[in-house]
Design an enzyme around this catalytic site. Structure first.
Site, PDB file in Angstrom:
ATOM      1  N   LYS A   1      44.939  73.962 -23.229  1.00  0.00           N
ATOM      2  CA  LYS A   1      45.780  74.946 -23.917  1.00  0.00           C
ATOM      3  C   LYS A   1      47.145  74.731 -23.299  1.00  0.00           C
ATOM      4  CE  LYS A   1      42.134  78.276 -24.821  1.00  0.00           C
ATOM      5  NZ  LYS A   1      41.466  79.518 -24.393  1.00  0.00           N
TER       6      LYS A   1
ATOM      7  N   LYS B   1      32.738  76.236 -33.031  1.00  0.00           N
ATOM      8  CA  LYS B   1      32.493  76.756 -31.677  1.00  0.00           C
ATOM      9  C   LYS B   1      32.040  78.196 -31.824  1.00  0.00           C
ATOM     10  CE  LYS B   1      35.887  78.213 -28.213  1.00  0.00           C
ATOM     11  NZ  LYS B   1      37.088  77.736 -27.484  1.00  0.00           N
TER      12      LYS B   1
ATOM     13  N   ASP C   1      37.985  75.277 -19.420  1.00  0.00           N
ATOM     14  CA  ASP C   1      39.096  75.934 -20.102  1.00  0.00           C
ATOM     15  C   ASP C   1      39.867  76.731 -19.039  1.00  0.00           C
ATOM     16  OD1 ASP C   1      40.737  77.743 -21.489  1.00  0.00           O
ATOM     17  OD2 ASP C   1      39.207  78.473 -22.851  1.00  0.00           O
TER      18      ASP C   1
ATOM     19  N   GLU D   1      31.466  75.265 -22.961  1.00  0.00           N
ATOM     20  CA  GLU D   1      32.787  75.538 -22.394  1.00  0.00           C
ATOM     21  C   GLU D   1      32.714  76.677 -21.376  1.00  0.00           C
ATOM     22  OE1 GLU D   1      35.636  76.069 -25.552  1.00  0.00           O
ATOM     23  OE2 GLU D   1      37.182  76.863 -24.226  1.00  0.00           O
TER      24      GLU D   1
ATOM     25  N   LYS E   1      31.087  81.720 -29.632  1.00  0.00           N
ATOM     26  CA  LYS E   1      31.173  82.357 -28.330  1.00  0.00           C
ATOM     27  C   LYS E   1      29.773  82.813 -27.941  1.00  0.00           C
ATOM     28  CE  LYS E   1      35.690  82.456 -27.695  1.00  0.00           C
ATOM     29  NZ  LYS E   1      36.337  81.805 -26.535  1.00  0.00           N
TER      30      LYS E   1
ATOM     31  N   GLY F   1      42.995  77.070 -28.400  1.00  0.00           N
ATOM     32  CA  GLY F   1      43.898  78.013 -29.058  1.00  0.00           C
ATOM     33  C   GLY F   1      43.832  79.343 -28.355  1.00  0.00           C
TER      34      GLY F   1
ATOM     35  N   ASP G   1      31.010  78.583 -26.115  1.00  0.00           N
ATOM     36  CA  ASP G   1      32.013  78.955 -25.109  1.00  0.00           C
ATOM     37  C   ASP G   1      31.617  80.282 -24.478  1.00  0.00           C
ATOM     38  OD1 ASP G   1      34.262  79.458 -23.592  1.00  0.00           O
ATOM     39  OD2 ASP G   1      35.678  79.522 -25.268  1.00  0.00           O
TER      40      ASP G   1
ATOM     41  N   SER H   1      36.766  78.709 -33.930  1.00  0.00           N
ATOM     42  CA  SER H   1      36.144  79.430 -32.825  1.00  0.00           C
ATOM     43  C   SER H   1      35.680  80.782 -33.352  1.00  0.00           C
ATOM     44  CB  SER H   1      37.167  79.615 -31.691  1.00  0.00           C
ATOM     45  OG  SER H   1      36.634  80.449 -30.685  1.00  0.00           O
TER      46      SER H   1
END
Ligand code: OSB
Ligand code: MG
Length: 379
Positions: free
Chosen positions: A273, A172, A249, A224, A174, A301, A199, A146
């Site tokens: 998670k 991934k 998420d 996400e 952001k 995570g 995400d 990520s």
């Protein structure tokens, strides 16, 4: 699923000889930023349970601030100390004790911390690895990285290139308002074939649907949490407007939330998670519910120390964790971590399950001491 396994929920609790909180603050190699906030250190609440010379540890995934979720390390400590620990009466089974947690509304991160520590303790008492206690065979775990919000597309491309060279199975990135469609386009142009996802940590509203449709051009494996951090309904209105799968998420805190999301068609994937949903046992229930409906899950995570990272690795032996998650190497986060062994990518980019009883990781006393902010003995 391991045949004839004895569910940890049926195990009878004994007296805990000693209970401690340890709050650690471990510096990150570099700050990690989402659309909401940026963190330069990993501050985590750890719970240590001791019984008959065996020790179980749990790491709370809450941050010291409420910028990912409403729980914080301080609220979790309060909830555990003043409400959860008293439910662990000797003579109750683990299932009964965790069932009593239900009367404490919300606070899944606090609940997961206690559950994780108890499961680690039970597995160590039995001399078996955590995944075996949960009923699952060992298997190599796929890796995923990520990448936090970057200053420039150049910086982002450098990070993606490094991840691809290291052999991560999926990347991934952001995204946030102003750093989205063009940034994804830049990554996709340079890396046409990688498994890539984005995400948003809740940075958009339904009014941005037209803009978010622009992400459909890049073959992302999923987007996400584009909308509100508690929302399910508006995601159910957005999903049919996009070709790309949505993944929830922040909105998923329990099996009930996951069932609502699937029932409403709010997403086609769920990020589990374990700390956010109240623990490993609830995670397994969610994974099963999703599997019955053909929806894959993956393990997210929370930039955990090696302790929480190991828990996420064990969880990924569970059926239906069929997509690479956010489990990446320790050295990305910490120059020096409190737990051994570190997570490293093995052959083919897979991650091995830490060997030995329980989580399989041990905390180094010297490093733990060095990074301890606060200690509290509860019993
Ligand atoms: O949204 O998945 C998220 C980290 C902190 C808070 C929220 C998130 C994340 C990550 C990093 O994406 C996952 C990791 O590397 O542990
Ligand atoms: Mg996320």
């Amino acid at each position: 699923m391991i045949k004839n396994f004895h569910s940890p929920e049926d195990e009878v609790l004994g007296t805990l000889d000693r209970i401690d909180f340890v709050v650690v603050s471990v510096p990150f190699v570099e700050p990690f930023g989402t659309s909401v906030a940026s963190w330069a250190v990993k501050e985590a609440l750890l719970l240590r349970l001791e019984q008959d010379g065996f020790v179980g540890w749990g790491e709370c995934v809450a941050d010291p601030d409420p910028y990912y979720d409403g729980e914080t390390t301080t609220t979790a400590r309060h909830l555990i100390r003043d409400f959860l620990l008293k439910e662990l009466e000797p003579g109750r089974t683990l299932g009964e004790a965790l069932g009593r947690f239900r009367k404490v509304r919300g606070n899944p991160m606090a609940k997961a911390t206690v559950e994780n520590a108890l499961l680690d303790l039970m597995a160590r008492r039995r001399g078996i690895p955590l995944h075996e206690l949960l009923g699952y065979e060992a298997r190599p775990v796929p890796s995923g990285i990520s990448i936090g919000i970057q200053e420039s597309t150049g910086a982002l491309l450098a990070k993606v290139e490094e991840a691809v060279d290291q052999g991560y199975h999926r990347v991934k990135m952001k995204i946030m308002r102003g750093k989205d469609v063009a940034w994804v386009a830049a990554v996709r142009e340079r890396f046409p074939d990688i498994a890539l996802m984005a995400d948003a940590n809740g940075d958009y509203t339904l009014e941005d649907a037209g803009h978010l449709k622009g992400l459909d051009a890049f073959g992302l494996t999923m987007i996400e949490q584009p909308l509100g951090y508690h929302d399910i309904y508006q995601h159910s209105l957005l999903q049919p407007q996009l070709k790309t799968a949505l993944c929830l998420d922040e909105s998923i805190h329990s099996l009930d939330d996951a069932a609502a999301a699937l029932g409403l068609g709010a997403c086609r994937v769920i990020n589990i998670k374990q700390g956010r949903v109240g623990g490993l046992l609830e995670s397994i229930r969610i994974a099963r519910h999703c599997q019955e409906r053909g929806v894959p899950v993956w393990s997210g995570g929370m930039d955990e120390t090696g302790l929480g990272r190991a828990v996420n690795i064990h969880l990924q032996t569970v059926d239906n964790f069929s997509i690479p998650g956010d489990t990446s190497e320790t050295r990305r986060y910490f120059r020096e971590d409190i737990a051994d062994p570190p997570v490293v990518l093995g052959p083919g980019g897979f991650i091995a399950i830490p060997p030995g009883p329980g989580t399989g990781v041990t905390l180094d006393p010297g490093r733990l001491e060095r990074y301890t902010l606060h200690r509290e003995r509860v019993r």
